[in-house]
Design a protein around this motif. Structure first.
Motif, PDB file in Angstrom:
ATOM      1  N   MET A 179       3.819  -2.096 -11.176  1.00  0.00           N
ATOM      2  CA  MET A 179       5.445  -1.988 -11.756  1.00  0.00           C
ATOM      3  C   MET A 179       6.699  -1.699 -11.317  1.00  0.00           C
ATOM      4  SD  MET A 179       4.839  -4.665 -14.172  1.00  0.00           S
ATOM      5  CE  MET A 179       6.766  -4.480 -14.527  1.00  0.00           C
ATOM      6  N   ARG A 180       6.392  -0.177 -11.326  1.00  0.00           N
ATOM      7  CA  ARG A 180       7.332   0.437 -10.845  1.00  0.00           C
ATOM      8  C   ARG A 180       7.705   0.299  -9.386  1.00  0.00           C
ATOM      9  NH1 ARG A 180       5.511   5.191 -14.142  1.00  0.00           N
ATOM     10  NH2 ARG A 180       4.280   6.318 -12.385  1.00  0.00           N
ATOM     11  N   ALA A 192       3.800  17.236 -12.565  1.00  0.00           N
ATOM     12  CA  ALA A 192       4.544  17.515 -13.870  1.00  0.00           C
ATOM     13  C   ALA A 192       6.020  16.663 -14.293  1.00  0.00           C
ATOM     14  CB  ALA A 192       5.374  18.592 -13.712  1.00  0.00           C
ATOM     15  N   ASP A 193       6.319  15.591 -13.545  1.00  0.00           N
ATOM     16  CA  ASP A 193       7.829  14.698 -13.822  1.00  0.00           C
ATOM     17  C   ASP A 193       7.508  14.120 -13.871  1.00  0.00           C
ATOM     18  OD1 ASP A 193       9.197  16.611 -12.547  1.00  0.00           O
ATOM     19  OD2 ASP A 193       9.249  16.344 -10.710  1.00  0.00           O
ATOM     20  N   GLY A 194       5.969  13.577 -14.524  1.00  0.00           N
ATOM     21  CA  GLY A 194       5.620  12.476 -14.721  1.00  0.00           C
ATOM     22  C   GLY A 194       5.008  11.204 -13.274  1.00  0.00           C
ATOM     23  N   ALA A 195       5.279  11.298 -11.908  1.00  0.00           N
ATOM     24  CA  ALA A 195       4.844  10.503 -11.127  1.00  0.00           C
ATOM     25  C   ALA A 195       3.284  10.851 -10.680  1.00  0.00           C
ATOM     26  CB  ALA A 195       5.667  11.374  -9.690  1.00  0.00           C
ATOM     27  N   GLU A 196       2.692   9.446 -10.451  1.00  0.00           N
ATOM     28  CA  GLU A 196       2.039   9.219 -10.189  1.00  0.00           C
ATOM     29  C   GLU A 196       1.481   8.296  -8.892  1.00  0.00           C
ATOM     30  OE1 GLU A 196       0.528   7.974 -15.077  1.00  0.00           O
ATOM     31  OE2 GLU A 196       2.040   6.367 -13.847  1.00  0.00           O
ATOM     32  N   ALA A 197      -0.543   8.690  -8.723  1.00  0.00           N
ATOM     33  CA  ALA A 197      -0.288   8.215  -7.854  1.00  0.00           C
ATOM     34  C   ALA A 197      -2.246   7.454  -7.824  1.00  0.00           C
ATOM     35  CB  ALA A 197      -0.373   8.922  -6.128  1.00  0.00           C
ATOM     36  N   MET A 198      -2.624   6.452  -7.055  1.00  0.00           N
ATOM     37  CA  MET A 198      -3.861   6.388  -7.095  1.00  0.00           C
ATOM     38  C   MET A 198      -3.610   6.032  -5.648  1.00  0.00           C
ATOM     39  SD  MET A 198      -4.562   4.105 -10.412  1.00  0.00           S
ATOM     40  CE  MET A 198      -6.179   4.468 -10.612  1.00  0.00           C
ATOM     41  N   LEU A 199      -5.410   5.800  -5.607  1.00  0.00           N
ATOM     42  CA  LEU A 199      -6.019   6.054  -3.929  1.00  0.00           C
ATOM     43  C   LEU A 199      -7.586   5.054  -3.986  1.00  0.00           C
ATOM     44  CD1 LEU A 199      -6.293   8.253  -0.710  1.00  0.00           C
ATOM     45  CD2 LEU A 199      -8.224   7.168  -2.118  1.00  0.00           C
ATOM     46  N   PHE A 200      -7.772   4.164  -3.195  1.00  0.00           N
ATOM     47  CA  PHE A 200      -9.324   2.988  -3.702  1.00  0.00           C
ATOM     48  C   PHE A 200     -10.019   3.392  -2.363  1.00  0.00           C
ATOM     49  CE2 PHE A 200      -6.555   1.639  -7.039  1.00  0.00           C
ATOM     50  CZ  PHE A 200      -6.901   1.793  -7.857  1.00  0.00           C
ATOM     51  N   ALA A 201     -10.902   3.951  -1.382  1.00  0.00           N
ATOM     52  CA  ALA A 201     -11.416   4.446  -0.585  1.00  0.00           C
ATOM     53  C   ALA A 201     -12.842   4.371  -0.690  1.00  0.00           C
ATOM     54  CB  ALA A 201     -11.656   5.790  -0.224  1.00  0.00           C
ATOM     55  N   SER A 202     -13.054   3.396   0.238  1.00  0.00           N
ATOM     56  CA  SER A 202     -14.855   2.930   1.001  1.00  0.00           C
ATOM     57  C   SER A 202     -15.403   3.721   2.158  1.00  0.00           C
ATOM     58  CB  SER A 202     -14.665   1.487   1.340  1.00  0.00           C
ATOM     59  OG  SER A 202     -15.201   0.873  -0.261  1.00  0.00           O
ATOM     60  N   VAL A 203     -16.673   4.702   2.230  1.00  0.00           N
ATOM     61  CA  VAL A 203     -16.598   5.171   2.505  1.00  0.00           C
ATOM     62  C   VAL A 203     -18.239   4.761   3.646  1.00  0.00           C
ATOM     63  CG1 VAL A 203     -16.800   7.627   3.343  1.00  0.00           C
ATOM     64  CG2 VAL A 203     -15.222   7.106   1.687  1.00  0.00           C
ATOM     65  N   GLY A 204     -17.788   4.335   4.800  1.00  0.00           N
ATOM     66  CA  GLY A 204     -19.037   4.855   5.729  1.00  0.00           C
ATOM     67  C   GLY A 204     -18.721   6.075   6.332  1.00  0.00           C
ATOM     68  N   ASP A 264       3.975   7.277  -6.473  1.00  0.00           N
ATOM     69  CA  ASP A 264       5.480   7.267  -7.017  1.00  0.00           C
ATOM     70  C   ASP A 264       6.219   7.851  -5.798  1.00  0.00           C
ATOM     71  OD1 ASP A 264       5.665   5.807  -9.300  1.00  0.00           O
ATOM     72  OD2 ASP A 264       4.459   7.351  -9.976  1.00  0.00           O
ATOM     73  N   ASN A 265       5.884   8.808  -4.814  1.00  0.00           N
ATOM     74  CA  ASN A 265       6.044   9.350  -3.862  1.00  0.00           C
ATOM     75  C   ASN A 265       5.732  10.210  -3.023  1.00  0.00           C
ATOM     76  OD1 ASN A 265       5.343  12.659  -4.519  1.00  0.00           O
ATOM     77  ND2 ASN A 265       7.111  12.354  -6.813  1.00  0.00           N
ATOM     78  N   GLN A 318       1.039  11.939   0.124  1.00  0.00           N
ATOM     79  CA  GLN A 318      -0.016  12.661   0.798  1.00  0.00           C
ATOM     80  C   GLN A 318      -1.340  13.612  -0.020  1.00  0.00           C
ATOM     81  OE1 GLN A 318       0.364  13.412   4.586  1.00  0.00           O
ATOM     82  NE2 GLN A 318       0.919  11.620   4.174  1.00  0.00           N
ATOM     83  N   ALA A 319      -1.119  14.415  -0.885  1.00  0.00           N
ATOM     84  CA  ALA A 319      -1.766  15.359  -1.811  1.00  0.00           C
ATOM     85  C   ALA A 319      -3.378  14.448  -2.554  1.00  0.00           C
ATOM     86  CB  ALA A 319      -1.707  15.260  -3.499  1.00  0.00           C
ATOM     87  N   ALA A 320      -3.147  12.897  -2.161  1.00  0.00           N
ATOM     88  CA  ALA A 320      -4.653  11.865  -2.705  1.00  0.00           C
ATOM     89  C   ALA A 320      -5.596  11.749  -1.764  1.00  0.00           C
ATOM     90  CB  ALA A 320      -3.941  10.213  -3.165  1.00  0.00           C
ATOM     91  N   LEU A 321      -4.175  11.997  -0.101  1.00  0.00           N
ATOM     92  CA  LEU A 321      -5.244  11.578   1.069  1.00  0.00           C
ATOM     93  C   LEU A 321      -5.628  13.455   0.834  1.00  0.00           C
ATOM     94  CD1 LEU A 321      -2.842  10.225   3.096  1.00  0.00           C
ATOM     95  CD2 LEU A 321      -4.646   9.225   2.228  1.00  0.00           C
ATOM     96  N   ALA A 322      -5.346  14.216   0.622  1.00  0.00           N
ATOM     97  CA  ALA A 322      -5.575  15.664   1.223  1.00  0.00           C
ATOM     98  C   ALA A 322      -6.541  16.313   0.663  1.00  0.00           C
ATOM     99  CB  ALA A 322      -5.120  16.891   0.471  1.00  0.00           C
TER     100      ALA A 322
END
Length: 345
Positions: A157-158, A191-203, A214-215, A220-224
């Motif tokens: 939605m955002r 802490a600011d309420g920003a969020e992230a989601m990552l979905f990965a299939s791994v082979g 959100d930023n 980058q943190a999700a990928l890390a």
């Protein structure tokens, strides 16, 4: 009976594993009203497709939309126009049901030409990035939290324009990915309420089917975090298309406008200053052929001829409204690239 015919046609054309098919026909393709069939000369069901409802976020409005999949014909009944007949019936019904648009993902690249005959336009793109085993994604930080549908919904939605998923869709997506093998769903917040989601299939490598954040820092943190889990395997990311111009975007899906008044009314409501008269021609859904007058925050339809500024067909309308900002500026209509991720493709 209808679902049995659909299952038979599907299995004649797709080579999905039996375990996946059993799950798909018990959890996803369960509503006979969403199945469209065409019969061969002997009167037997020989061609089919599935059309399921979705929400579509467009300029702050959630519009009813549909997703078409599993378009198939029995091998012995091909080259008789049956798939074309099925597609025409489904699109006409989509208009009657009030779906503003239909979306699909061609199973093969060449099929985009087939769907183009029915007014579909390639408007969904993914920003594809590839990372080697040495890429560590810097010192990006964020707190890992429990993944949930509520978070995905907030992020969708955002973050602009595109297909929305229900709680049931979310559960089906996660189960679908799990059937395919090693899967990672990563969620982060700050802490600011920003969020992230990552979905990965791994082979042999990790394929990130969706990364919505959100930023950039949280992305980058999700990928890390994914890198930490999969060690030195390569990573390919299919993320939302950038709003500006991009040298290379990967085609990810097509759209067909099926209720232009509903779509153009949402456009008009988003900007009361917009004024344009569009003459739309639709060779598949004849009742859509009309003039659409946008002014003062509303769109009205005029069946009688009026002076128009833009004469286009339904495929061109989708290409303009859901193209690059440069495309929109050329025609005087706001444009925004949409995003479609995590479909059961």
């Amino acid at each position: 009976m209808k679902l049995d015919d659909f299952r038979k046609i599907f299995r004649s054309s797709f080579s999905e594993r039996e375990v996946w098919q059993q799950w798909f026909f018990s959890e996803v393709a369960t509503d006979a009203d969403e199945v469209y069939l065409s019969a061969d000369r002997a009167g037997n069901a020989a061609s089919a497709l599935l059309m399921q409802p979705y929400g579509f976020l467009y300029r702050g409005a959630v519009l009813p939309a549909a997703y078409i999949s599993c378009v198939a014909t029995l091998p012995e009944a091909r080259s008789q126009g049956l798939a074309s007949r099925t597609m025409r019936e489904a699109l006409a019904d989509a208009g009657r049901r009030g779906y503003a648009m239909c979306a699909l993902i061609p199973a093969e690249e060449h099929l985009s030409f087939f769907y183009g005959r029915f007014g579909f336009s390639t408007v969904f793109y993914a920003d594809r990035e590839r990372y080697t085993e040495v890429h560590a994604f810097g010192d990006a930080a964020g707190e890992i939290v429990e993944a949930s549908y509520d978070m995905l919904h907030r992020l969708e939605m955002r973050n602009g324009c595109g297909v929305l998923h229900s709680a049931q869709d979310y559960a089906e997506i996660v189960e679908d990915m799990t059937i395919d093998g090693e899967t990672h769903v990563i969620a982060l917040a700050d802490a600011d309420g920003a969020e992230a989601m990552l979905f990965a299939s791994v082979g042999e490598e990790a394929v990130v089917k969706c990364l919505i954040a959100d930023n950039k820092r949280l992305a980058q943190a999700a990928l890390a975090e994914l890198r930490r889990r999969i060690a030195d395997r390569r990573i390919t990311v299919f993320g939302p298309p950038l709003s500006g111009d991009k040298a290379f975007l990967t085609p990810a899906g097509m759209m067909r406008v099926t209720d232009p008044l509903k779509l153009l009314s949402a456009l008009a409501a988003s900007d009361a200053r917009l004024r344009v008269v569009i003459r739309l021609t639709d060779d598949i859904i004849a009742e859509n052929t009309a003039c659409y007058i946008i002014a003062d925050g509303i769109c009205r339809r005029a069946d009688a001829p009026v002076k128009t500024e833009l004469e286009i067909d339904s495929a061109t309308l989708a290409a303009i409204m859901f193209g690059s900002h440069r495309m929109g500026a050329l025609f005087g209509i706001p444009s925004h690239r949409p995003y479609m991720a995590l479909m059961l493709d």
